[in-house]
Design an enzyme around this catalytic site. Structure first.
Site, PDB file in Angstrom:
ATOM      1  N   LYS A 297     -47.774  41.454  21.993  1.00 49.22           N
ATOM      2  CA  LYS A 297     -49.575  40.800  20.871  1.00 49.22           C
ATOM      3  C   LYS A 297     -49.699  39.542  21.737  1.00 49.22           C
ATOM      4  CE  LYS A 297     -45.848  38.352  17.686  1.00 49.22           C
ATOM      5  NZ  LYS A 297     -44.969  38.758  18.602  1.00 49.22           N
TER       6      LYS A 297
ATOM      7  N   ASN B 201     -50.314  32.553  16.375  1.00 47.75           N
ATOM      8  CA  ASN B 201     -49.079  32.164  16.963  1.00 47.75           C
ATOM      9  C   ASN B 201     -48.577  31.377  18.398  1.00 47.75           C
ATOM     10  OD1 ASN B 201     -46.386  32.630  16.514  1.00 47.75           O
ATOM     11  ND2 ASN B 201     -46.600  34.722  17.441  1.00 47.75           N
TER      12      ASN B 201
ATOM     13  N   HIS C  44     -35.891  39.414  14.763  1.00 47.75           N
ATOM     14  CA  HIS C  44     -35.743  38.844  13.592  1.00 47.75           C
ATOM     15  C   HIS C  44     -35.154  39.696  12.231  1.00 47.75           C
ATOM     16  CE1 HIS C  44     -38.669  36.062  15.560  1.00 47.75           C
ATOM     17  NE2 HIS C  44     -39.458  37.793  15.448  1.00 47.75           N
TER      18      HIS C  44
END
Length: 439
Positions: A119, A142, A187
């Protein structure tokens, strides 16, 4: 909720770069609102930069402040499942993140990108190609600059990288086009399972006009969506795909060849998928990407992402420090042309991940697996030529005398960095410094 008139008291939970951007935004655009900050760290980063008059409770929670808040803005690093935050939610007080505040404020067109891997490259390249068409573009989220720090009336297009953590607290972000690149285990210390992780990322499509999704990863498709679903693929038919034309491989958009793959400087098959996504995002945001093709041809990628930091005596040193999960390391390995031995540096903070998918790929390569950091031991069983070290510097000191022409030394750790480094950038910089020392 985006009506500020009923908000008198805001509590910002978690300082750092993002929390500081929230405080500064409120100070600039809503100066009549009382703002307080809570950070459970004793000496949180950004404390010295707080505007005068902003109170900060450090080293723990302050439930009295939370109870008195009309709005709580939490740092993406703080899970909604945190008991103190759950208590706020149960009282009916809105809990949002910085991207939601950005959504309430901005009227200009916005493009956003999420996914487990790639990304940052897609976000950066989308911004650069859009800027090459003459638009005034702001890129962040981000990656790089926090979204609230980007706000400027002169901006004509915002391009945001969004993590699952940011999307959890975002409900009203309107997007011209949104991309969900891929999904892989990451995560798992935060989510109950991969479906929970996926659902967080799918929130990017809630108010998007076009959803850019990966035919090679069906989990990126929204469960329900009323706008245009646009597909990309490097292995099958799609709206944006890779095709052979006159024995030359091309990136193709809606059946039209855009650019020959051999004109790109980016390395690896995964980057073909990244470029297809960029083309799809720009087209469906109404931006003519043709003016950005020269920028695309010269684009060499991001620092810390399959970046050759030294090439001496025929030995390449590759900084892929941004590979903080298994899928990212797999992507780096898939694009590799190897003439000698690959010295692969792995380890750090594993975040509860399963590293076993690396084993079959490693077994197909002439590799020495160099394991370091807190969870380095977990990689030892993946390959017979694995060796454990304490630090990355220990690895380089040991292997440097053995290197010969054709070898590649690659840092692609599959782990987070914060056991031994401030962030993945610091880890990559340290690797680059070692490469220059020994190359």
């Amino acid at each position: 909720m985006n009506d500020w008139q009923d908000v008198k008291n805001v509590v910002v939970v978690g300082l750092g770069i993002t929390g500081l951007s929230v405080v500064k935004y409120l100070d600039r655009y809503h100066p009549n609102i009382a703002v307080k900050v809570i950070d459970t760290r004793e000496n949180p980063p950004g404390l010295s930069e707080l505007p005068a008059g902003i109170a900060c409770h450090q080293g723990g929670w302050c439930n009295e402040w939370l109870a008195a808040a009309d709005l709580v803005v939490i740092n993406p690093g703080i899970a909604l499942a945190t008991p103190e935050i759950q208590q706020v939610i149960q009282t009916g007080t809105p809990v949002v993140g910085d991207i939601e505040l950005f959504a309430w404020h901005v009227d200009q067109p916005v493009i956003a990108i999420t996914g487990s891997n790639g990304k940052s490259t897609v976000t950066d390249l989308t911004g650069k190609m859009a800027a090459a068409t003459g638009l005034r573009v702001a890129v962040g989220g981000n990656i790089g600059i926090p979204a609230l720090d980007l706000i400027d009336e002169s901006v004509e297009l915002y391009v945001l990288e969004l993590s699952s953590f940011q999307l959890e607290t975002t409900s009203h972000l309107k997007l011209k086009a949104a991309a969900f690149l891929n999904l892989s285990e990451d995560h798992m210390d935060r989510y109950r399972d991969i479906e929970g992780y996926r659902q967080a990322k799918l929130r990017i499509f809630n108010h998007a006009q076009a959803a850019i999704v990966n035919c090679d990863d069906p989990l990126t498709f929204p469960d329900t969506f009323s706008g245009a679903v646009v597909t990309f693929s490097i292995s099958q038919a799609a709206d944006f795909s890779v095709q052979y034309i006159d024995e030359c491989e091309y990136l193709v958009a809606d059946g039209r060849p855009v650019i020959a793959c051999d004109q790109l400087k980016l390395v690896g098959r995964h980057n073909l998928a990244n470029v297809l996504t960029v083309l799809a995002l720009l087209q469906h945001a109404g931006i003519g990407y043709e003016k950005g093709l020269d920028t695309l041809k010269s684009y060499t990628g991001l620092t810390h992402r399959c970046q050759v930091v030294a090439d001496n005596r025929g030995i390449q040193w590759v900084n892929d420090s941004k590979a903080t999960n298994v899928a990212s390391t797999l992507a780096a390995l898939s694009g590799l042309t190897l003439k000698g031995t690959l010295y692969l540096l792995v380890g750090g903070v594993g975040k509860g991940a399963d590293f076993s998918p690396l084993a079959p790929v490693l077994n197909s390569l002439n590799v020495r697996l160099c394991c370091f950091g807190r969870d380095g031991q977990q990689f030892m069983r993946l390959h017979p030529a694995a060796k454990q070290y304490e630090t990355m510097a220990d690895v380089i000191t040991d292997i440097a005398p053995q290197l010969s022409e054709g070898d590649i030394v690659m840092l692609s750790p599959s782990c987070a960095s914060f056991d031994q480094f401030q962030n993945f950038m610091a880890r990559g910089d340290a690797f680059a410094a070692l490469a220059h020392q020994y190359a």
